[in-house]
Enzyme design. Structure first.
Site, mmCIF file in Angstrom:
data_model
loop_
_atom_site.group_PDB
_atom_site.id
_atom_site.type_symbol
_atom_site.label_atom_id
_atom_site.label_comp_id
_atom_site.label_asym_id
_atom_site.label_seq_id
_atom_site.Cartn_x
_atom_site.Cartn_y
_atom_site.Cartn_z
ATOM 1 C CB SER A 137 -0.893 0.004 1.248
ATOM 2 O OG SER A 137 -1.494 1.268 1.439
ATOM 3 C CE1 TYR A 150 -3.743 -2.361 5.248
ATOM 4 C CE2 TYR A 150 -3.245 -0.056 4.763
ATOM 5 C CZ TYR A 150 -3.607 -1.322 4.332
ATOM 6 O OH TYR A 150 -3.817 -1.552 3.008
#
Length: 260
Positions: A137, A150
């Site tokens: 990501s 995350y």
């Protein structure tokens, strides 16, 4: 462009929806025999014609179930896409609200699922001169932009890809990373998901919040990424057309990340 993937075999994690589903669809369209894994096998995944396994990939047992099934039913693995991640483990909370249990859950799903799957697949990938793509990501590059656990897990996943590429590249296995920005998936579009919670926290109506994302995130192209666009990049990197690309991290974010 002929990617010459016909007769190859592949495992795709997080395959029931979003990027994973689009990747299964793209690989099967190229003639690849695919096994897709997810906790819930959706009708959309079944429709692709791929083999499926229901497994909790945040656990060692779940990954073992998947890889054992793939080796048995596919007869070996040429390509591995470690896509599973995000989902219910992503909450718009700060560091002080992220306890040890949440840290462990996020890392189990976003990092250790890939560690375990790669460890099981690599002996065969070495024999077959295969390829791995890990889906990270842009949070790995913009850690202030999202939930801390995350972002840290995705940064670790990107580092893992670089390490695996260095160790196994001389043995014929290419490993690359794809790092999407905002993608049109349920993560953002589900009113009860991460996007809905971010909108609620900002006091915004969910639909209006989604429409404002390109401007709010300063996306150069003026739109968010479609799952099929990420899938196309993944499939290209898996193919021999990208035969001298290894250890790379490709950002696909419409120009959100402005730094080199």
């Amino acid at each position: 462009m002929d990617l010459d993937l016909t007769s190859k075999t592949a495992v795709v994690t997080g395959a029931s929806r979003g990027i994973g589903l689009a990747t299964v669809q793209a690989l099967t369209a190229e003639g690849v025999r695919v096994m897709g894994a997810a906790r819930t096998i959706t009708p959309e995944l079944k429709k692709t014609g791929a083999l499926t396994v229901s497994a909790d990939l945040s656990t060692a047992d779940g990954v073992a179930t998947l890889m054992d099934s793939a080796l048995t039913e596919l007869g070996g693995i040429d390509l591995l896409v470690n896509n599973v991640g995000a989902g219910d483990d992503v909450e718009p909370v700060g560091f002080l609200d992220t306890d040890d249990t949440r840290w462990a859950r996020v890392f189990d799903l976003n990092l250790f699922s890939a560690v375990r799957a790669a460890r099981a697949a690599l002996p065969g990938l070495v024999e077959r001169r295969g390829a791995i793509v890990n889906v990270s990501s842009i949070n790995s590059r913009l850690p202030a932009a999202g939930p801390v656990a995350y972002s840290a897990a995705k940064a670790a996943l990107a580092a893992l890809g670089k390490s695996l590429a260095e160790e196994f590249g001389p043995r014929g296995v290419r490993v690359n990373t794809v790092s999407p920005g905002v993608v049109r998936t349920s993560l953002w579009e589900d009113p009860d998901g991460f996007g809905g919670k971010v909108a609620a926290g900002a006091g915004a109506e969910h639909g209006a919040f989604l429409r404002q994302i390109p401007e709010a995130f300063d996306i150069t192209t003026g739109r968010i990424t479609e799952p099929r666009e990420v899938a196309a990049l993944i499939v290209f990197l898996l193919s021999d057309v990208a035969g001298n690309i290894s250890g790379a991290d490709y950002v696909i974010d419409g120009g959100t990340v402005k730094t080199l």
